[in-house]
Design an enzyme around this catalytic site. Structure first.
Site, PDB file in Angstrom:
ATOM      1  N   LYS A 145       0.820  -1.213   0.000  1.00 28.65           N
ATOM      2  CA  LYS A 145       0.000   0.000   0.000  1.00 28.65           C
ATOM      3  C   LYS A 145       0.847   1.252   0.000  1.00 28.65           C
ATOM      4  O   LYS A 145       0.451   2.269  -0.564  1.00 28.65           O
ATOM      5  CB  LYS A 145      -0.970   0.001   1.186  1.00 28.65           C
ATOM      6  CG  LYS A 145      -2.128  -0.969   0.991  1.00 28.65           C
ATOM      7  CD  LYS A 145      -3.311  -0.635   1.869  1.00 28.65           C
ATOM      8  CE  LYS A 145      -4.434  -1.641   1.639  1.00 28.65           C
ATOM      9  NZ  LYS A 145      -5.485  -1.549   2.652  1.00 28.65           N
TER      10      LYS A 145
ATOM     11  N   LYS B 103      -5.928 -11.441  -8.240  1.00 27.25           N
ATOM     12  CA  LYS B 103      -7.221 -11.600  -7.594  1.00 27.25           C
ATOM     13  C   LYS B 103      -8.217 -10.545  -8.078  1.00 27.25           C
ATOM     14  O   LYS B 103      -7.836  -9.405  -8.316  1.00 27.25           O
ATOM     15  CB  LYS B 103      -6.992 -11.437  -6.082  1.00 27.25           C
ATOM     16  CG  LYS B 103      -8.039 -12.032  -5.205  1.00 27.25           C
ATOM     17  CD  LYS B 103      -7.572 -11.972  -3.748  1.00 27.25           C
ATOM     18  CE  LYS B 103      -8.600 -11.245  -2.902  1.00 27.25           C
ATOM     19  NZ  LYS B 103      -8.254 -11.166  -1.483  1.00 27.25           N
TER      20      LYS B 103
ATOM     21  N   LYS C  21     -11.751  -4.973  -5.839  1.00 28.07           N
ATOM     22  CA  LYS C  21     -12.612  -3.802  -5.931  1.00 28.07           C
ATOM     23  C   LYS C  21     -11.797  -2.555  -6.249  1.00 28.07           C
ATOM     24  O   LYS C  21     -12.348  -1.545  -6.654  1.00 28.07           O
ATOM     25  CB  LYS C  21     -13.403  -3.631  -4.638  1.00 28.07           C
ATOM     26  CG  LYS C  21     -12.568  -3.581  -3.383  1.00 28.07           C
ATOM     27  CD  LYS C  21     -13.398  -3.776  -2.127  1.00 28.07           C
ATOM     28  CE  LYS C  21     -12.458  -3.943  -0.937  1.00 28.07           C
ATOM     29  NZ  LYS C  21     -13.086  -4.475   0.246  1.00 28.07           N
TER      30      LYS C  21
END
Ligand code: TRP
Length: 333
Positions: free
Chosen positions: A115, A197, A200
């Site tokens: 992140k 994966k 969203k």
């Protein structure tokens, strides 16, 4: 609530809209657990602000996720479905746990590293201490089991370390939680890049199917899904796109992958994709209908999250009071 049932806690972050991957990989399993276990499920809005959020979007996403949980069939009479920021004990215990967490262990978290690369202009302290908040979520409820995906295993490990460290100093305060690996859990990949994966936060909306996507959108996204050139509907490591569509078909229909392969033997990708899309539509439509009803019934939804926050706070505050006493705070309330 029964005393002898084991307790489960899990949470989902309120950033971005939920995908078919979240539904088939997590939420659907949670619904299946709720009778056997005493479940606490949270919408983790405190975690969301470790990445900059637009307030209106955060509000909408939090409510959407809450309604999706309800619509997917979580029974709120026997389980607790709540919004993390409604229970102040989460932030309070997180502070305390921060004081028992080492910089070194936090620096090793792969999610922090990922992140901070993705949000290089906003590497804030909250992003760094995120695992202490997640540990608080879990330890407050004395959870036995925590269903998590592969990407959260490291956070569960640090939670266990923190619980043991704290118990080592102060005696038995926290239950040390175990990861819960569901027997069947579909790992759904991106439709555009089936090596990663379904997410969203994918900037390409064709990569994921939103739980609230309408049938026409679903059909068009599946039609555009990446496949390969050999034209055979078969599950294989070197056919990630087709294999992913097979997993989706199987998870939505309950058929085994082998049976789905047989069903489409000799068929082209066009026919297969059209059928995959229909299985997804069938899987999501009942949920979407209930979601639409809940959206018209704001008072009911509000009643549920207010009552649930109270139930959650009751359990959480019990643990927090114990922690305050142990560390040496003078009881003031
Ligand atoms: N960090 C988790 C995720 O991003 C969400 C989460 C927050 C969570 N608190 C939790 C998961 C507690 C399990 C238990 O997916």
């Amino acid at each position: 609530m029964s005393q002898d049932k084991k307790r489960i806690l899990s949470a989902i972050q309120a950033s971005g809209q939920l995908t078919l991957g979240n539904y088939l990989g997590a939420i659907k399993n949670w619904v299946a657990l709720q009778d056997e276990y005493e479940c606490f499920f949270a919408v983790a809005d405190l975690h969301s602000i470790t990445v900059r959020q637009d307030p209106a979007n955060l509000r909408k996403n939090t409510m959407d996720i809450f309604k999706i949980f309800l619509a997917s069939g979580i029974d709120t009479d026997n389980n607790v479905l709540f919004i993390q920021s409604h229970v102040s004990a989460h932030a309070e215990l997180a502070w305390i746990l921060n004081c028992y967490t080492y910089m070194g262990e936090l620096s090793r978290m792969t999610q922090f590293k990922d992140k901070s690369e993705r949000h290089a202009t906003n590497i804030n302290a909250g992003l760094f201490t995120y695992p202490a908040l997640m540990a608080a979520d879990i330890l407050l409820y004395q959870a036995d089991l925590v269903p998590v995906g592969q990407d959260q295993k490291q956070h569960l490990e640090i939670t266990r370390d923190l619980a043991c460290r704290f118990n080592g100093i102060y005696g038995d305060v926290f239950k040390v939680p175990e990861p819960y690996i569901p027997k069947v859990g579909a790992r759904i990949m991106s439709l555009q890049n089936p090596e990663s994966k379904m997410s969203k936060s994918d900037p390409n909306p064709n990569g994921f199917i939103g739980i609230l996507d309408k049938p026409d959108i679903i059909r068009s996204k599946v039609k555009k899904a990446v496949t390969d050139s050999d034209g055979i509907v078969r599950f294989s490591e070197d056919k990630p796109g087709v294999s992913n569509l097979l997993s989706i078909y199987s998870a939505c229909s309950g058929m085994s992958i082998a049976d789905v392969e047989k069903k489409f033997a000799g068929e082209g990708y066009g026919v297969f994709k059209a059928e995959v899309a229909e299985r997804i539509v069938e899987c999501l439509s009942p949920l979407q209908e209930r979601y639409d009803e809940l959206s018209k019934n704001k008072d009911y939804v509000e009643k549920i999250y207010r009552e649930s926050a109270e139930k959650a706070a009751y359990v959480a505050n019990k643990t927090l009071r114990k922690v305050y006493k142990k560390v040496g705070f003078i009881p003031g309330r």
